[in-house]
Scaffold this motif. Structure first.
Motif, PDB file in Angstrom:
ATOM      1  N   GLU A 149       0.826  -1.207   0.000  1.00  0.00           N
ATOM      2  CA  GLU A 149       0.000   0.000   0.000  1.00  0.00           C
ATOM      3  C   GLU A 149       0.860   1.257   0.000  1.00  0.00           C
ATOM      4  O   GLU A 149       0.556   2.234  -0.683  1.00  0.00           O
ATOM      5  CB  GLU A 149      -0.925  -0.007   1.219  1.00  0.00           C
ATOM      6  CG  GLU A 149      -2.000  -1.068   1.152  1.00  0.00           C
ATOM      7  CD  GLU A 149      -3.349  -0.586   1.642  1.00  0.00           C
ATOM      8  OE1 GLU A 149      -3.481   0.618   1.980  1.00  0.00           O
ATOM      9  OE2 GLU A 149      -4.288  -1.396   1.665  1.00  0.00           O
ATOM     10  N   ASN A 150       1.931   1.237   0.775  1.00  0.00           N
ATOM     11  CA  ASN A 150       2.779   2.418   0.832  1.00  0.00           C
ATOM     12  C   ASN A 150       3.560   2.627  -0.463  1.00  0.00           C
ATOM     13  O   ASN A 150       3.840   3.767  -0.847  1.00  0.00           O
ATOM     14  CB  ASN A 150       3.705   2.341   2.039  1.00  0.00           C
ATOM     15  CG  ASN A 150       3.032   2.831   3.302  1.00  0.00           C
ATOM     16  OD1 ASN A 150       3.013   4.031   3.578  1.00  0.00           O
ATOM     17  ND2 ASN A 150       2.462   1.913   4.063  1.00  0.00           N
ATOM     18  N   ALA A 151       3.908   1.547  -1.152  1.00  0.00           N
ATOM     19  CA  ALA A 151       4.533   1.696  -2.462  1.00  0.00           C
ATOM     20  C   ALA A 151       3.585   2.385  -3.438  1.00  0.00           C
ATOM     21  O   ALA A 151       3.995   3.245  -4.232  1.00  0.00           O
ATOM     22  CB  ALA A 151       4.961   0.337  -3.007  1.00  0.00           C
ATOM     23  N   VAL A 152       2.313   2.030  -3.374  1.00  0.00           N
ATOM     24  CA  VAL A 152       1.322   2.696  -4.225  1.00  0.00           C
ATOM     25  C   VAL A 152       1.192   4.163  -3.847  1.00  0.00           C
ATOM     26  O   VAL A 152       1.110   5.047  -4.714  1.00  0.00           O
ATOM     27  CB  VAL A 152      -0.035   1.968  -4.135  1.00  0.00           C
ATOM     28  CG1 VAL A 152      -1.129   2.767  -4.845  1.00  0.00           C
ATOM     29  CG2 VAL A 152       0.074   0.568  -4.734  1.00  0.00           C
ATOM     30  N   ALA A 184       9.256  -3.365   4.175  1.00  0.00           N
ATOM     31  CA  ALA A 184       9.930  -2.152   3.718  1.00  0.00           C
ATOM     32  C   ALA A 184       9.545  -1.823   2.290  1.00  0.00           C
ATOM     33  O   ALA A 184       9.168  -2.698   1.506  1.00  0.00           O
ATOM     34  CB  ALA A 184      11.448  -2.322   3.811  1.00  0.00           C
ATOM     35  N   VAL A 185       9.676  -0.550   1.966  1.00  0.00           N
ATOM     36  CA  VAL A 185       9.681  -0.085   0.588  1.00  0.00           C
ATOM     37  C   VAL A 185      11.011   0.617   0.379  1.00  0.00           C
ATOM     38  O   VAL A 185      11.391   1.499   1.158  1.00  0.00           O
ATOM     39  CB  VAL A 185       8.523   0.888   0.289  1.00  0.00           C
ATOM     40  CG1 VAL A 185       8.577   1.337  -1.169  1.00  0.00           C
ATOM     41  CG2 VAL A 185       7.178   0.246   0.604  1.00  0.00           C
ATOM     42  N   THR A 186      11.723   0.204  -0.660  1.00  0.00           N
ATOM     43  CA  THR A 186      13.015   0.791  -1.002  1.00  0.00           C
ATOM     44  C   THR A 186      12.960   1.247  -2.449  1.00  0.00           C
ATOM     45  O   THR A 186      12.452   0.509  -3.307  1.00  0.00           O
ATOM     46  CB  THR A 186      14.144  -0.237  -0.827  1.00  0.00           C
ATOM     47  OG1 THR A 186      14.158  -0.705   0.524  1.00  0.00           O
ATOM     48  CG2 THR A 186      15.504   0.366  -1.177  1.00  0.00           C
ATOM     49  N   LEU A 225      10.793   0.808  -7.363  1.00  0.00           N
ATOM     50  CA  LEU A 225      10.514   0.533  -5.959  1.00  0.00           C
ATOM     51  C   LEU A 225      10.534  -0.972  -5.742  1.00  0.00           C
ATOM     52  O   LEU A 225      10.047  -1.731  -6.589  1.00  0.00           O
ATOM     53  CB  LEU A 225       9.147   1.084  -5.536  1.00  0.00           C
ATOM     54  CG  LEU A 225       8.856   2.573  -5.734  1.00  0.00           C
ATOM     55  CD1 LEU A 225       7.442   2.894  -5.265  1.00  0.00           C
ATOM     56  CD2 LEU A 225       9.868   3.442  -5.005  1.00  0.00           C
ATOM     57  N   VAL A 226      11.067  -1.390  -4.614  1.00  0.00           N
ATOM     58  CA  VAL A 226      11.082  -2.801  -4.224  1.00  0.00           C
ATOM     59  C   VAL A 226      10.354  -2.934  -2.892  1.00  0.00           C
ATOM     60  O   VAL A 226      10.665  -2.216  -1.932  1.00  0.00           O
ATOM     61  CB  VAL A 226      12.512  -3.350  -4.090  1.00  0.00           C
ATOM     62  CG1 VAL A 226      12.490  -4.821  -3.685  1.00  0.00           C
ATOM     63  CG2 VAL A 226      13.286  -3.175  -5.379  1.00  0.00           C
ATOM     64  N   VAL A 227       9.385  -3.842  -2.844  1.00  0.00           N
ATOM     65  CA  VAL A 227       8.644  -4.116  -1.613  1.00  0.00           C
ATOM     66  C   VAL A 227       9.169  -5.410  -1.013  1.00  0.00           C
ATOM     67  O   VAL A 227       9.255  -6.437  -1.705  1.00  0.00           O
ATOM     68  CB  VAL A 227       7.137  -4.245  -1.896  1.00  0.00           C
ATOM     69  CG1 VAL A 227       6.371  -4.585  -0.625  1.00  0.00           C
ATOM     70  CG2 VAL A 227       6.593  -2.966  -2.513  1.00  0.00           C
ATOM     71  N   THR A 228       9.533  -5.368   0.274  1.00  0.00           N
ATOM     72  CA  THR A 228      10.065  -6.550   0.946  1.00  0.00           C
ATOM     73  C   THR A 228       9.343  -6.785   2.263  1.00  0.00           C
ATOM     74  O   THR A 228       8.794  -5.863   2.870  1.00  0.00           O
ATOM     75  CB  THR A 228      11.576  -6.419   1.206  1.00  0.00           C
ATOM     76  OG1 THR A 228      11.834  -5.182   1.897  1.00  0.00           O
ATOM     77  CG2 THR A 228      12.367  -6.433  -0.091  1.00  0.00           C
TER      78      THR A 228
END
Length: 456
Positions: A146-149, A310-312, A295-298
């Motif tokens: 959600e935060n990546a979006v 995390a979002v990086t 962006l990478v979501v982990t």
């Protein structure tokens, strides 16, 4: 005690309380104490919270989970790819113990602490690409998606999000909209968030020979005609799908989608929640095709079992959100940060990226032999220690979910933890911890072979 590649009699749970690394059943599965606890669960826990196995864990380490009845079960699930470094990795245990003695929480947004910064620095170093990066920490994979979006929308000032057939991204309202499978994840929980669109994935088993480039053109045509690049904030994709069936897109698919995103100013988001941190035989699954996401979501394997995500991504994108727009009370909890740093150290010090490739070699050899002997095994696929077999009616591509359930249940009875997945529920997936030994893998695969033989 350092994990080894062949199981020792006392590997995996620390020098003072080690667990024998062998499958051992002392009761039927489930045993009496698990039966009692399951009755208590039914009386106390919401019915919507299900379990795969009918047993309750008491201890775990190496490649073994010990249940409350003393049964030693071979772990081919890793808590759904969470305990990649093992359930009781010594560095993780020691780091968490030290941190809990110092403090358990202050909230990074109130009085910050070094561990959060150190995890972000590690993520910025490890994720694909050498561009300037920033990271933000959260609690779960769905929260990070959600935060990546949010970041993508803040950066582009566009509303739409594209995801892919069979994809899974979480159980929150937005991520349910992004997830393809209705039951059990979405059914009855709508209405869902708007401006989410779905494109066709590259699915080699079912694409009739379509290569990666052609599959990408097909997907892009759908996006351009149904959404329009000028309306699109982000494309979000699992480099290897998880719950959707461990589908590995054909070579060239991911790079082509990423290139189209770059051309049109669309944020390319890699959901590496299940694939990250050595799981696929690379630190991140995008590394297999040198794809550099924006962006990478982990999450999952990031912290050895503690809740962290995390979002990086590119600094200019991550910094697009206003101050206070990202965060949360528990995001980047100090215990989870300590665990994450120790898990990363374990991966690097013990060569677990290479170990994942060894697991792939061993398991694929056995699984391909099973496929050669049994026409119901329609496909063997995956990368590293993220492998699967898709089961079909012999001589067809018709999914056989009943067989998958039958084989999994038989394996469970014999003390092997194995999971199913796939849009049609016809995929057996294997996610062993990288602390597991070769002999446990062979034993588990022997059980699997016997389960298939018993169903013929």
């Amino acid at each position: 005690m350092e994990p080894t590649h062949t199981s020792s009699p006392t590997q995996g749970a620390g020098p003072h309380d080690a667990i024998a690394q062998q499958r051992r059943l002392v009761t039927a599965i489930p045993g009496p104490r698990s039966v009692e606890l399951m009755a208590r669960k039914s009386a106390a826990v919401a019915a919507g919270v299900g379990t795969t196995m009918p047993v309750f864990a008491a201890r775990a380490g190496g490649g073994i989970v010990v249940d409350v009845d003393g049964n030693h079960l071979i772990d081919l699930g890793s808590g759904i790819a969470v305990t990649t470094v093992g359930n009781a990795a010594p560095r993780v245990v020691d780091a968490v113990q030290r941190q809990v003695e110092a403090f358990t929480h202050t909230c990074f947004m109130v009085t910050p602490y070094a561990g959060y910064v150190e995890v972000c620095e590690a993520l910025n170093r490890l994720t694909p690409g050498d561009h300037d990066k920033r990271s933000a920490l959260f609690n779960s994979g769905a929260e990070a998606v959600e935060n990546a979006v949010k970041v993508a929308r803040a950066h582009t000032r566009r509303p739409a999000v594209v995801v892919f057939e069979h994809g899974y991204h979480g159980r929150t309202n937005l991520t349910m909209a992004m997830t393809a499978k209705s039951m059990p994840y979405k059914s009855g929980f709508g209405p869902f968030a708007a401006e989410v669109y779905r494109a066709p994935l590259s699915y080699p088993l079912r694409d009739g020979g379509l290569d990666g480039a052609a599959a990408a053109r097909r997907a892009i045509e759908v996006v351009e005609t149904q959404v329009g690049a000028g309306n699109l904030a982000a494309v979000v994709i699992e480099p290897v799908q998880g719950e959707g069936g461990f589908i590995v897109p054909a070579p060239g698919f991911l790079p082509a989608i990423a290139a189209w995103c770059r051309e049109h100013g669309v944020v390319f988001v890699a959901d590496e929640v299940q694939t990250g941190f050595a799981r696929t035989g690379a630190m991140f699954a995008c590394d297999h095709e040198q794809v550099v996401p924006d962006l990478v979501v982990t999450a999952k394997g990031i912290a050895g079992g503690l809740p962290l995500s995390a979002v990086t991504g590119r600094a200019e994108m991550m910094d697009a959100a206003h101050v206070g727009g990202l965060g949360g009370t528990y995001g980047g909890n100090p215990l989870a940060c300590a665990a994450a740093l120790a898990a990363i150290e374990t991966i690097e010090a013990e060569g677990l990226v290479a170990r994942a490739r060894e697991v792939e070699t061993l398991m694929k050899a056995r699984l391909h032999a099973l496929q050669a002997a049994d026409p119901r095994v329609g496909d063997v696929r995956g990368r590293g220690a993220m492998l699967a077999v898709e089961l079909v009616v012999a001589g067809t591509l018709e999914p056989d979910a009943a067989l998958a359930k039958q084989v999994a249940t038989a394996a469970h009875r014999e003390g092997v933890i194995v999971l199913t997945c796939g849009t049609h529920g016809n995929v057996l997936r294997f996610l062993p911890p990288l602390s597991i030994g070769d002999d446990l893998l062979h034993d588990a695969l022997d059980v699997l072979d016997a389960a298939f033989a018993a169903t013929r």
